[in-house]
Design a protein around this motif. Structure first.
Motif, mmCIF file in Angstrom:
data_model
loop_
_atom_site.group_PDB
_atom_site.id
_atom_site.type_symbol
_atom_site.label_atom_id
_atom_site.label_comp_id
_atom_site.label_asym_id
_atom_site.label_seq_id
_atom_site.Cartn_x
_atom_site.Cartn_y
_atom_site.Cartn_z
ATOM 1 N N ASP A 88 0.792 -1.219 0.000
ATOM 2 C CA ASP A 88 0.000 0.000 0.000
ATOM 3 C C ASP A 88 0.829 1.275 0.000
ATOM 4 O OD1 ASP A 88 -2.470 -1.337 0.000
ATOM 5 O OD2 ASP A 88 -2.302 -1.676 2.161
ATOM 6 N N ASP A 89 2.093 1.184 0.380
ATOM 7 C CA ASP A 89 2.914 2.386 0.501
ATOM 8 C C ASP A 89 4.323 2.092 0.003
ATOM 9 O OD1 ASP A 89 4.268 4.682 1.152
ATOM 10 O OD2 ASP A 89 3.721 4.655 3.283
ATOM 11 N N TRP A 90 4.528 2.320 -1.274
ATOM 12 C CA TRP A 90 5.832 2.037 -1.861
ATOM 13 C C TRP A 90 6.904 3.005 -1.407
ATOM 14 C CZ3 TRP A 90 5.773 -0.039 -7.524
ATOM 15 C CH2 TRP A 90 5.103 -1.260 -7.546
ATOM 16 N N SER A 91 6.537 4.039 -0.664
ATOM 17 C CA SER A 91 7.567 4.933 -0.118
ATOM 18 C C SER A 91 8.306 4.258 1.031
ATOM 19 C CB SER A 91 6.946 6.255 0.342
ATOM 20 O OG SER A 91 6.177 6.065 1.521
ATOM 21 N N ARG A 92 7.838 3.078 1.442
ATOM 22 C CA ARG A 92 8.486 2.338 2.530
ATOM 23 C C ARG A 92 9.313 1.152 2.022
ATOM 24 N NH1 ARG A 92 6.778 2.802 7.576
ATOM 25 N NH2 ARG A 92 6.741 0.571 7.928
ATOM 26 N N LEU A 93 9.396 0.966 0.708
ATOM 27 C CA LEU A 93 10.130 -0.166 0.142
ATOM 28 C C LEU A 93 11.632 -0.008 0.337
ATOM 29 C CD1 LEU A 93 8.418 -0.557 -3.358
ATOM 30 C CD2 LEU A 93 7.815 -1.686 -1.217
ATOM 31 N N TRP A 94 12.288 -1.131 0.591
ATOM 32 C CA TRP A 94 13.745 -1.171 0.566
ATOM 33 C C TRP A 94 14.205 -2.614 0.438
ATOM 34 C CZ3 TRP A 94 16.209 -4.062 4.248
ATOM 35 C CH2 TRP A 94 15.563 -4.250 5.467
ATOM 36 N N TRP A 95 15.424 -2.780 -0.039
ATOM 37 C CA TRP A 95 16.063 -4.089 -0.049
ATOM 38 C C TRP A 95 17.561 -3.913 0.107
ATOM 39 C CZ3 TRP A 95 19.751 -5.086 -3.669
ATOM 40 C CH2 TRP A 95 19.693 -4.400 -4.883
ATOM 41 N N VAL A 96 18.186 -4.934 0.676
ATOM 42 C CA VAL A 96 19.628 -4.949 0.887
ATOM 43 C C VAL A 96 20.146 -6.327 0.503
ATOM 44 C CG1 VAL A 96 21.423 -4.965 2.677
ATOM 45 C CG2 VAL A 96 19.651 -3.207 2.710
ATOM 46 N N ARG A 97 21.284 -6.325 -0.177
ATOM 47 C CA ARG A 97 21.936 -7.591 -0.531
ATOM 48 C C ARG A 97 23.353 -7.569 0.029
ATOM 49 N NH1 ARG A 97 21.285 -8.114 -6.207
ATOM 50 N NH2 ARG A 97 22.758 -6.405 -6.307
ATOM 51 N N ALA A 98 23.716 -8.655 0.702
ATOM 52 C CA ALA A 98 25.086 -8.819 1.186
ATOM 53 C C ALA A 98 25.745 -9.925 0.371
ATOM 54 C CB ALA A 98 25.087 -9.191 2.663
ATOM 55 N N HIS A 99 26.913 -9.618 -0.168
ATOM 56 C CA HIS A 99 27.723 -10.633 -0.848
ATOM 57 C C HIS A 99 28.616 -11.248 0.216
ATOM 58 C CE1 HIS A 99 26.361 -9.446 -4.800
ATOM 59 N NE2 HIS A 99 26.404 -8.211 -4.340
ATOM 60 N N LEU A 100 28.623 -12.574 0.297
ATOM 61 C CA LEU A 100 29.251 -13.280 1.406
ATOM 62 C C LEU A 100 30.251 -14.322 0.918
ATOM 63 C CD1 LEU A 100 25.847 -14.091 3.172
ATOM 64 C CD2 LEU A 100 27.362 -12.168 3.696
ATOM 65 N N VAL A 101 31.179 -14.680 1.813
ATOM 66 C CA VAL A 101 32.099 -15.788 1.578
ATOM 67 C C VAL A 101 32.115 -16.638 2.843
ATOM 68 C CG1 VAL A 101 34.497 -16.473 1.163
ATOM 69 C CG2 VAL A 101 33.554 -14.526 -0.055
ATOM 70 N N HIS A 102 31.942 -17.937 2.676
ATOM 71 C CA HIS A 102 31.906 -18.868 3.804
ATOM 72 C C HIS A 102 33.245 -18.875 4.549
ATOM 73 C CE1 HIS A 102 31.932 -23.151 5.427
ATOM 74 N NE2 HIS A 102 31.034 -22.490 6.128
ATOM 75 N N VAL A 103 33.161 -18.861 5.878
ATOM 76 C CA VAL A 103 34.333 -18.961 6.746
ATOM 77 C C VAL A 103 34.252 -20.343 7.410
ATOM 78 C CG1 VAL A 103 35.522 -17.974 8.737
ATOM 79 C CG2 VAL A 103 34.244 -16.467 7.183
ATOM 80 N N PRO A 104 35.053 -21.311 6.940
ATOM 81 C CA PRO A 104 34.913 -22.682 7.439
ATOM 82 C C PRO A 104 35.194 -22.849 8.936
ATOM 83 C CG PRO A 104 36.334 -22.604 5.488
ATOM 84 C CD PRO A 104 36.040 -21.201 5.880
ATOM 85 N N ASP A 105 36.174 -22.152 9.475
ATOM 86 C CA ASP A 105 36.551 -22.304 10.890
ATOM 87 C C ASP A 105 36.590 -20.942 11.575
ATOM 88 O OD1 ASP A 105 36.993 -25.177 10.894
ATOM 89 O OD2 ASP A 105 38.717 -24.747 9.597
ATOM 90 N N PRO A 106 35.409 -20.373 11.877
ATOM 91 C CA PRO A 106 35.386 -19.037 12.497
ATOM 92 C C PRO A 106 35.895 -19.104 13.938
ATOM 93 C CG PRO A 106 33.190 -19.966 12.429
ATOM 94 C CD PRO A 106 34.077 -20.914 11.682
ATOM 95 N N PRO A 107 36.428 -17.993 14.441
ATOM 96 C CA PRO A 107 36.877 -17.956 15.835
ATOM 97 C C PRO A 107 35.716 -18.231 16.793
ATOM 98 C CG PRO A 107 37.635 -16.012 14.630
ATOM 99 C CD PRO A 107 36.681 -16.750 13.733
ATOM 100 N N ARG A 108 36.014 -18.900 17.895
ATOM 101 C CA ARG A 108 34.990 -19.290 18.884
ATOM 102 C C ARG A 108 34.211 -18.084 19.404
ATOM 103 N NH1 ARG A 108 32.119 -23.352 19.214
ATOM 104 N NH2 ARG A 108 30.451 -22.126 20.020
ATOM 105 N N ASP A 109 34.885 -16.952 19.650
ATOM 106 C CA ASP A 109 34.177 -15.783 20.184
ATOM 107 C C ASP A 109 33.170 -15.236 19.175
ATOM 108 O OD1 ASP A 109 36.431 -14.920 18.648
ATOM 109 O OD2 ASP A 109 36.302 -12.927 19.551
ATOM 110 N N VAL A 110 33.476 -15.330 17.878
ATOM 111 C CA VAL A 110 32.544 -14.884 16.840
ATOM 112 C C VAL A 110 31.329 -15.808 16.820
ATOM 113 C CG1 VAL A 110 32.220 -14.591 14.349
ATOM 114 C CG2 VAL A 110 34.313 -13.748 15.447
ATOM 115 N N VAL A 111 31.565 -17.112 16.888
ATOM 116 C CA VAL A 111 30.461 -18.072 16.901
ATOM 117 C C VAL A 111 29.581 -17.844 18.130
ATOM 118 C CG1 VAL A 111 29.834 -20.521 17.059
ATOM 119 C CG2 VAL A 111 31.698 -19.793 15.550
ATOM 120 N N ASP A 112 30.195 -17.632 19.288
ATOM 121 C CA ASP A 112 29.421 -17.383 20.514
ATOM 122 C C ASP A 112 28.548 -16.145 20.370
ATOM 123 O OD1 ASP A 112 30.577 -19.613 21.665
ATOM 124 O OD2 ASP A 112 32.018 -18.468 22.876
#
Length: 151
Positions: A88-112
């Motif tokens: 009903d109100d296209w003045s509120r439309l937005w979208w965001v795209r993040a380009h990502l790369v998999h991190v196989p072994d992330p640091p434990r503090d990041v995972v926590d």
């Protein structure tokens, strides 16, 4: 009811990152070796420049190792699309795209931290029911938003 069509303009990378971090549901697209783009809806959390997606025990699954994980093993690139739609109100439309790369072994503090953010994102995750959390580093962000509105 009047339909405001507004006009969409690009958002800055910082604004795109802020919108991404402020939300918790989007569509993750990995790359299937045969089919190509392989989109799936996900709940996610953001910690700095890392997106976390839980491989959970809440929803029934045929296996604990998901197709998206196998896709990321063969090609670590992915995208996460988050959007706000108001018919009903296209003045509120937005979208965001993040380009990502998999991190196989992330640091434990990041995972926590990602686990904490996922738990905050969905009541179903209150007991942190994860087999593991996939970590994907944000390479870049982009998006569009209607001028002057947050959505």
């Amino acid at each position: 009811m009047a339909h405001d069509h507004g006009s969409l303009t690009p958002v800055t990378p910082d604004e795109a990152h802020s919108r991404l971090a402020a939300h918790s549901h989007g569509v993750l697209a990995t790359i299937h070796p045969d089919r190509g783009p392989d989109p799936v809806p996900v709940v996610y959390g953001v910690s700095g420049d890392v997106v976390g997606i839980g491989v959970d025990t809440v929803k029934p699954k045929s296996a604990t190792r998901l197709r998206r994980e196998r896709n990321l093993e063969s090609d670590p690139r992915a995208s996460l699309l988050v959007e706000h739609w108001d018919a009903d109100d296209w003045s509120r439309l937005w979208w965001v795209r993040a380009h990502l790369v998999h991190v196989p072994d992330p640091p434990r503090d990041v995972v926590d931290d990602l686990v904490r953010r996922l738990v905050d994102a969905a009541p179903q995750y209150a007991d942190a029911p994860f087999h593991r959390v996939l970590a994907l580093r944000i390479v870049s962000t982009s998006g569009w938003a209607a001028q002057g509105r947050d959505g």
